[in-house]
Enzyme design. Sequence first.
Site, PDB file in Angstrom:
ATOM      1  N   CYS A 107       0.742  -1.167  -0.220  1.00  0.00           N
ATOM      2  CA  CYS A 107       0.018  -0.074  -0.110  1.00  0.00           C
ATOM      3  C   CYS A 107       0.898   1.125  -0.065  1.00  0.00           C
ATOM      4  CB  CYS A 107      -0.905   0.065   1.202  1.00  0.00           C
ATOM      5  SG  CYS A 107      -2.388   1.200   1.101  1.00  0.00           S
ATOM      6  N   HIS A 108       0.458   2.078   0.981  1.00  0.00           N
ATOM      7  CA  HIS A 108       1.360   3.363   0.987  1.00  0.00           C
ATOM      8  C   HIS A 108       2.801   3.203   1.447  1.00  0.00           C
ATOM      9  CE1 HIS A 108      -2.351   5.298   0.100  1.00  0.00           C
ATOM     10  NE2 HIS A 108      -1.612   6.384   0.114  1.00  0.00           N
TER      11      HIS A 108
END
Length: 185
Positions: A107-108
């Site tokens: 993800c991030h």
Amino acid sequence: MSDLSRKTIAVLATTGFEDAEVSQVKHAVEQAGGRVVFVAPRDGLITGRRGTSYAPDMVTADVDAASFSALVLPGGVSNADQLRLDADAVNLVRGMMRAGKPVAAICHGAWILTDADVVRGRTLTSSPTLRTDLVNAGATWVDEEVHIDDGTGVTDGATTGPLVTSRTRTDVDAFNAAVVEVFGR
């Protein structure tokens, strides 16, 4: 299943991490025999978006890449944004990649890779919101559940370790399987 019994895996996180992306990868690594060490910018409990807490084993100012077999970068927008502002965290990521050690980001979590300048010539996936940042940093972005880049496309020779990436927490099972497989090589 891969054997991680002689491996020490760092999880780099701070408050705001995505809980499943830490707790489930921790479980997968430990099930494969690996030792998980939590690294954060400061001492004190770090708490995930959904309330899971961990006490860091080490702080970023006191670690280097030689201490670990591999590195996991969980997501959570706040977590990722704070980590990329910590010079010691960025140096740890850069050191792991330059040492050819496996790094996994979900993800991030991939955001810090741009600050560490280690994605040029790499193919990876992430939260779709990071696509432009990663492409602008020289990466090829793909929309896949999990992607393993073995470093063969890197032309500068400085970041040749395997890079495992995933999009979001909904891909965590595929991410964990790839982490255990690649970290066990």
